[in-house]
Design a protein around this motif. Structure first.
Motif, PDB file in Angstrom:
ATOM      1  N   GLY A 113       0.777  -1.228   0.000  1.00 41.34           N
ATOM      2  CA  GLY A 113       0.000   0.000   0.000  1.00 41.34           C
ATOM      3  C   GLY A 113       0.810   1.280   0.000  1.00 41.34           C
ATOM      4  O   GLY A 113       0.246   2.365   0.109  1.00 41.34           O
ATOM      5  N   ARG A 117       4.175   5.370   3.917  1.00 42.48           N
ATOM      6  CA  ARG A 117       2.885   6.030   4.111  1.00 42.48           C
ATOM      7  C   ARG A 117       2.728   6.374   5.580  1.00 42.48           C
ATOM      8  O   ARG A 117       3.027   5.560   6.452  1.00 42.48           O
ATOM      9  CB  ARG A 117       1.755   5.112   3.657  1.00 42.48           C
ATOM     10  N   GLU A 152      -3.273   9.087   4.333  1.00 41.73           N
ATOM     11  CA  GLU A 152      -2.906   8.486   3.046  1.00 41.73           C
ATOM     12  C   GLU A 152      -1.656   9.137   2.452  1.00 41.73           C
ATOM     13  O   GLU A 152      -1.253   8.795   1.353  1.00 41.73           O
ATOM     14  CB  GLU A 152      -4.071   8.609   2.060  1.00 41.73           C
TER      15      GLU A 152
END
Length: 153
Positions: free
Chosen positions: A44, A136, A141
């Motif tokens: 991610g 991150r 985000e």
């Protein structure tokens, strides 16, 4: 212009996924056939989004998506004077033998090779490479990219 230069390290905050792709396109402006880009970061972190941006900046053909289950995807050059792109996901590779089986040395002749999860495995393919670490923030985000050119010599 972006201010990115070959051989120069830097850091960038990437608040949105579109910023990650735009940064990838900027990186592409300094890449050429024979370059290896190693992407490091947790799930991610934006590795595939960054690769999509690099692909867009290079002008290669085909949709860029994670090569997790097929290990490597080849994207042809979009113009005769531009390099193609080889996008590799080294997460499922079982060591150097699996990397050698991909024959990336040959692909480096006319392509930029981007390897997700490649740190500790892909460096030996070239004398120097671009390492991009993506992180991150835990509570948002927002992503951060840290890049540097690394020499094996």
């Amino acid at each position: 212009m972006s201010g990115l230069e070959r051989g120069v390290a830097g850091t960038r905050e990437l608040p949105e996924p579109a910023d990650t792709e735009a940064f990838g396109a900027e990186l592409a402006s300094m890449l050429r056939a024979g370059d290896l880009v190693i992407l490091d970061g947790p799930l991610g972190a934006g590795k595939t989004a960054l690769t999509r941006g690099i692909a867009a900046g290079l002008g290669v053909t085909g949709r860029v998506s994670s090569p997790t289950f097929i290990i490597a995807r080849q994207h042809a050059a979009g113009a005769p004077d531009r390099p193609g792109l080889i996008h590799v996901d080294a997460y499922r590779l079982d060591g150097l033998d699996d990397l050698d089986a991909l024959d990336l040395d040959t692909d480096l002749a006319d392509s930029v090779v981007v390897v997700e999860w490649g740190e500790g495995v892909a460096e030996r393919l070239v004398d120097d490479y671009l390492l991009v670490r993506l992180r991150r923030d835990d509570d948002s985000e927002v992503r951060h990219a840290h890049w540097k050119w690394v020499s094996n010599e």
